[in-house]
Write a protein that holds these residues in place. Structure first.
Motif, mmCIF file in Angstrom:
data_model
loop_
_atom_site.group_PDB
_atom_site.id
_atom_site.type_symbol
_atom_site.label_atom_id
_atom_site.label_comp_id
_atom_site.label_asym_id
_atom_site.label_seq_id
_atom_site.Cartn_x
_atom_site.Cartn_y
_atom_site.Cartn_z
ATOM 1 N N ASP A 120 -6.309 0.655 5.735
ATOM 2 C CA ASP A 120 -5.389 -0.438 6.039
ATOM 3 C C ASP A 120 -4.317 -0.472 4.956
ATOM 4 O O ASP A 120 -4.441 0.194 3.917
ATOM 5 C CB ASP A 120 -6.129 -1.778 6.112
ATOM 6 C CG ASP A 120 -5.385 -2.824 6.944
ATOM 7 O OD1 ASP A 120 -4.207 -2.569 7.304
ATOM 8 O OD2 ASP A 120 -5.967 -3.884 7.220
ATOM 9 N N TYR A 121 -3.274 -1.283 5.189
ATOM 10 C CA TYR A 121 -2.095 -1.289 4.327
ATOM 11 C C TYR A 121 -1.519 -2.696 4.370
ATOM 12 O O TYR A 121 -1.140 -3.171 5.442
ATOM 13 C CB TYR A 121 -1.105 -0.273 4.886
ATOM 14 C CG TYR A 121 0.113 0.039 4.035
ATOM 15 C CD1 TYR A 121 0.161 1.173 3.238
ATOM 16 C CD2 TYR A 121 1.239 -0.783 4.080
ATOM 17 C CE1 TYR A 121 1.290 1.486 2.492
ATOM 18 C CE2 TYR A 121 2.369 -0.486 3.333
ATOM 19 C CZ TYR A 121 2.386 0.658 2.547
ATOM 20 O OH TYR A 121 3.508 0.966 1.811
ATOM 21 N N ILE A 122 -1.471 -3.385 3.237
ATOM 22 C CA ILE A 122 -0.958 -4.747 3.202
ATOM 23 C C ILE A 122 0.182 -4.830 2.191
ATOM 24 O O ILE A 122 0.079 -4.323 1.073
ATOM 25 C CB ILE A 122 -2.071 -5.768 2.873
ATOM 26 C CG1 ILE A 122 -1.547 -7.194 2.952
ATOM 27 C CG2 ILE A 122 -2.718 -5.493 1.525
ATOM 28 C CD1 ILE A 122 -2.654 -8.249 2.908
ATOM 29 N N LEU B 45 -6.182 -0.551 -3.522
ATOM 30 C CA LEU B 45 -5.369 0.332 -4.342
ATOM 31 C C LEU B 45 -3.890 -0.034 -4.278
ATOM 32 O O LEU B 45 -3.260 0.074 -3.212
ATOM 33 C CB LEU B 45 -5.545 1.781 -3.885
ATOM 34 C CG LEU B 45 -6.977 2.327 -3.835
ATOM 35 C CD1 LEU B 45 -6.974 3.745 -3.266
ATOM 36 C CD2 LEU B 45 -7.624 2.297 -5.212
ATOM 37 N N ASP B 46 -3.345 -0.460 -5.419
ATOM 38 C CA ASP B 46 -1.903 -0.583 -5.516
ATOM 39 C C ASP B 46 -1.337 0.839 -5.564
ATOM 40 O O ASP B 46 -2.007 1.768 -6.017
ATOM 41 C CB ASP B 46 -1.535 -1.356 -6.785
ATOM 42 C CG ASP B 46 -0.054 -1.695 -6.851
ATOM 43 O OD1 ASP B 46 0.641 -1.523 -5.827
ATOM 44 O OD2 ASP B 46 0.403 -2.124 -7.920
ATOM 45 N N ILE C 49 -7.994 0.087 1.098
ATOM 46 C CA ILE C 49 -6.845 -0.688 1.561
ATOM 47 C C ILE C 49 -5.758 -0.588 0.497
ATOM 48 O O ILE C 49 -6.012 -0.868 -0.676
ATOM 49 C CB ILE C 49 -7.215 -2.171 1.787
ATOM 50 C CG1 ILE C 49 -8.290 -2.308 2.867
ATOM 51 C CG2 ILE C 49 -5.966 -2.976 2.176
ATOM 52 C CD1 ILE C 49 -8.782 -3.739 3.054
ATOM 53 N N PHE C 50 -4.559 -0.205 0.899
ATOM 54 C CA PHE C 50 -3.435 -0.172 -0.032
ATOM 55 C C PHE C 50 -2.805 -1.559 -0.114
ATOM 56 O O PHE C 50 -2.584 -2.214 0.914
ATOM 57 C CB PHE C 50 -2.381 0.840 0.410
ATOM 58 C CG PHE C 50 -2.765 2.269 0.159
ATOM 59 C CD1 PHE C 50 -2.856 2.759 -1.133
ATOM 60 C CD2 PHE C 50 -3.045 3.125 1.210
ATOM 61 C CE1 PHE C 50 -3.214 4.080 -1.376
ATOM 62 C CE2 PHE C 50 -3.401 4.448 0.979
ATOM 63 C CZ PHE C 50 -3.484 4.923 -0.321
ATOM 64 N N ILE C 51 -2.510 -2.002 -1.338
ATOM 65 C CA ILE C 51 -1.747 -3.226 -1.550
ATOM 66 C C ILE C 51 -0.502 -2.814 -2.330
ATOM 67 O O ILE C 51 -0.608 -2.281 -3.427
ATOM 68 C CB ILE C 51 -2.570 -4.291 -2.301
ATOM 69 C CG1 ILE C 51 -3.233 -3.721 -3.557
ATOM 70 C CG2 ILE C 51 -3.624 -4.899 -1.392
ATOM 71 C CD1 ILE C 51 -3.973 -4.757 -4.388
#
Length: 226
Positions: free
Chosen positions: A99-101, A52-53, A78-80
């Protein structure tokens, strides 16, 4: 067969780059370019992971995931994002992210994070899941083995087993299973589902998968099987 991923990213070039890379690794990727479209696809189809942006049109990623978590959906996410503040990362985890990238990121790093999150969502740890003393399941490449020998499964059979392992000792309604196994444009088939269950019972034992009359099926973990 790899897990099914929803990719929410409104930068079409980046979306295509990420999707192409993950598909080359064998993942099934469904692209979405705004929050409302992503929500519709999530309600239509069961995914194994959401990418997910945050800054997307109509409904940002934080808002979307917060809403889904309140509705009881625990699909890993996971956030992008291009947001780099510590408070933004905190907000992502508080929203229910796994998570978060931060952008820009290396595609191989994204792949590693995806695999790490997926592994954490399966019981048993390690590279494979021990189903019993004989059988093991690999949640990354969706393969079943017995005493080290691979057991051939068709894609929907493997996806059904993965679904059962994600929800041990829980009753899964037929509608939930249809959403997980059949694509949106496909027509679910109850006869085919019964066949998939029959094949898994043949490999794992009849008692492992219980029929819940007129509702669906329940997979019994090792401690619960009888």
């Amino acid at each position: 067969m790899k897990p099914k991923i929803l990719l929410l990213e409104d930068d079409m070039e980046l979306s295509d780059t990420v999707a192409k890379f993950l598909r080359a690794k064998g993942y099934d990727v469904v692209q979405s370019f705004d929050g409302e479209e992503a929500a519709e696809k999530i309600y239509e189809t069961r995914f194994d992971l959401w990418l997910l942006d945050v800054k997307v049109p109509f409904q940002n990623g934080f808002e979307l995931l917060t809403k889904l978590r309140r509705e009881g959906d625990d699909t890993p996410a996971i956030f992008i994002t291009s947001l780099h503040g510590a408070d933004d990362a905190t907000r992502g985890f508080e929203a229910g992210g796994d998570d978060y990238i931060r952008k820009p990121f290396a595609l191989k790093e994204l792949q590693a994070r995806i695999e790490a999150v997926i592994k954490r969502r399966y019981p048993g740890g390690g590279e494979t899941i021990a189903i019993d003393e004989t059988h093991r399941f690999d949640p990354i490449d969706f393969t079943l083995s017995a005493n080290g020998e691979r057991i051939p499964l068709k894609p929907k059979e493997a996806r059904l087993l993965a679904l059962f392992l994600r929800h041990p000792d829980q009753t899964l309604r037929k509608e939930e299973i249809y959403d997980a196994l059949w694509e949106y444009e496909e027509t679910p088939n109850e006869g085919s589902l019964r066949t998939f269950v029959k094949i898994l019972r043949r490999h794992l034992g009849k008692a492992r998968i219980e029929t819940v009359k007129e509702v669906g099926y329940r997979y019994r973990s090792v401690g619960e099987s009888r």
